[in-house]
Design an enzyme around this catalytic site. Structure first.
Site, PDB file in Angstrom:
ATOM      1  N   LYS A   1       1.183   4.176  -2.965  1.00 31.78           N
ATOM      2  CA  LYS A   1       0.845   5.580  -2.763  1.00 31.78           C
ATOM      3  C   LYS A   1       2.044   6.502  -3.064  1.00 31.78           C
ATOM      4  CE  LYS A   1      -3.420   4.901  -1.696  1.00 31.78           C
ATOM      5  NZ  LYS A   1      -4.481   5.295  -2.646  1.00 31.78           N
TER       6      LYS A   1
ATOM      7  N   TYR B   1       0.832  -1.207   0.000  1.00 35.51           N
ATOM      8  CA  TYR B   1       0.000   0.000   0.000  1.00 35.51           C
ATOM      9  C   TYR B   1       0.868   1.258   0.000  1.00 35.51           C
ATOM     10  CZ  TYR B   1      -3.702   3.259   1.454  1.00 35.51           C
ATOM     11  OH  TYR B   1      -4.594   4.308   1.520  1.00 35.51           O
TER      12      TYR B   1
END
Ligand code: NAD
Length: 257
Positions: free
Chosen positions: A161, A157
């Site tokens: 990002k 994750y």
């Protein structure tokens, strides 16, 4: 109204940030293309907009698939004649995402496919439509974890990002003279389904909360307000930013007592 005569496409519009943004953008005069894979909830977003007197259409698209992204942008142009605002917001946080030792390759691949490739594909087809429309504003949802290491490990994750921030920055430079602005929205920890499912015990919630100077999770509505500024002409000189809306988490070394 702050988005009068604008057409806005929002991915992840069935829930959380995407839903609140769809409702707010419509209230401010935008025609909305609401995109998600959760069709039942997406139709509810559209129904709420219409009940409030706004204009919106729902379309199913998995943002990790090029054909779906091409089709969602086509829907905007077919239904409303143009695309002015593209909010690439859909994202996932896999509960199996952890440190590098235990995170499986399939978790990495799925997270990258939706969170990073999905944003690339949205930009790929969205920018083409914006060039036809004479310009526009792209908002890509990143996260504060793209700017600093998180207390709860989630390497796929976090990397996805960070990629969204770098991609947005580069696109902003490439298209700056074509009247297309590109900004990465970096929310702090929010009280939405995505994070609350990941921080599924009180102990995990506290581990995150302790780092937030404001001492609370943010709300999807607060992200929608920030996205509205980036979508509107009020942010006409704002491009290439990491637009941080995080309760102060990235500024804090220690939190106040
Ligand atoms: P949410 O889970 O409430 O909403 C995400 C939406 O994306 C859901 O409706 C889901 O169905 C949709 N979606 C998932 N995969 C999709 C796909 N392949 N194609 C199309 N739609 C898909 O989450 P949220 O908190 O509103 O998150 C929105 C964005 O904000 C995400 O990119 C997330 O990573 C980011 N973000 C969230 C937080 C947080 O704390 N909640 C913090 C920083 C960034």
């Amino acid at each position: 109204m702050r988005l009068e005569n604008k057409v806005a496409l929002i991915t992840g519009a069935s829930s959380g940030i995407g839903k609140e943004s769809a409702l707010l953008f419509a209230k401010e005069g935008a025609k909305i293309v609401a995109v998600d894979v959760n069709d039942a909830e997406g139709e509810k977003t559209v129904a709420e907009i219409k009940t409030a007197g706004g204009e919106a259409v729902y379309t199913h698209a998995d943002v990790s698939k090029a054909a779906d992204c091409e089709a969602m942008v086509k829907t905007a142009e077919d239904q409303f004649g143009k695309l002015n605002v593209m909010f690439n917001n859909a994202g996932i946080m896999d509960s199996r995402d952890d440190n590098a030792l235990v995170t499986e390759e399939d978790v990495w691949d799925l997270t990258m496919a939706i969170n990073l490739k999905g944003v690339f594909l949205g930009c790929k087809y969205g920018i083409a439509a914006m060039l036809r429309a004479g310009g526009g504003s792209i908002i890509n949802t990143a996260s504060f974890v793209g700017l600093m290491g998180a207390a709860t490990p989630q390497v796929a994750y976090t990397a996805s990002k960070g990629g969204v921030i770098a991609l947005s920055r580069e696109l902003s430079v490439i298209h700056a003279r074509e009247n297309i602005r590109v900004n990465a929205l970096c929310p702090g920890p929010l009280r939405t389904e995505l994070l609350m499912k990941f921080l599924d015990t009180e102990a995990k919630k506290q581990k995150r909360l302790v780092h937030i100077p404001m001492g609370r999770f943010g709300e999807a509505k607060e992200m929608a307000q920030a996205a509205l500024f980036l979508a509107s002409d009020e942010s006409s000189y704002t491009t290439g930013t990491e637009f941080v809306v995080d309760g102060g988490i990235t500024s804090a070394y220690v939190t106040p007592e």
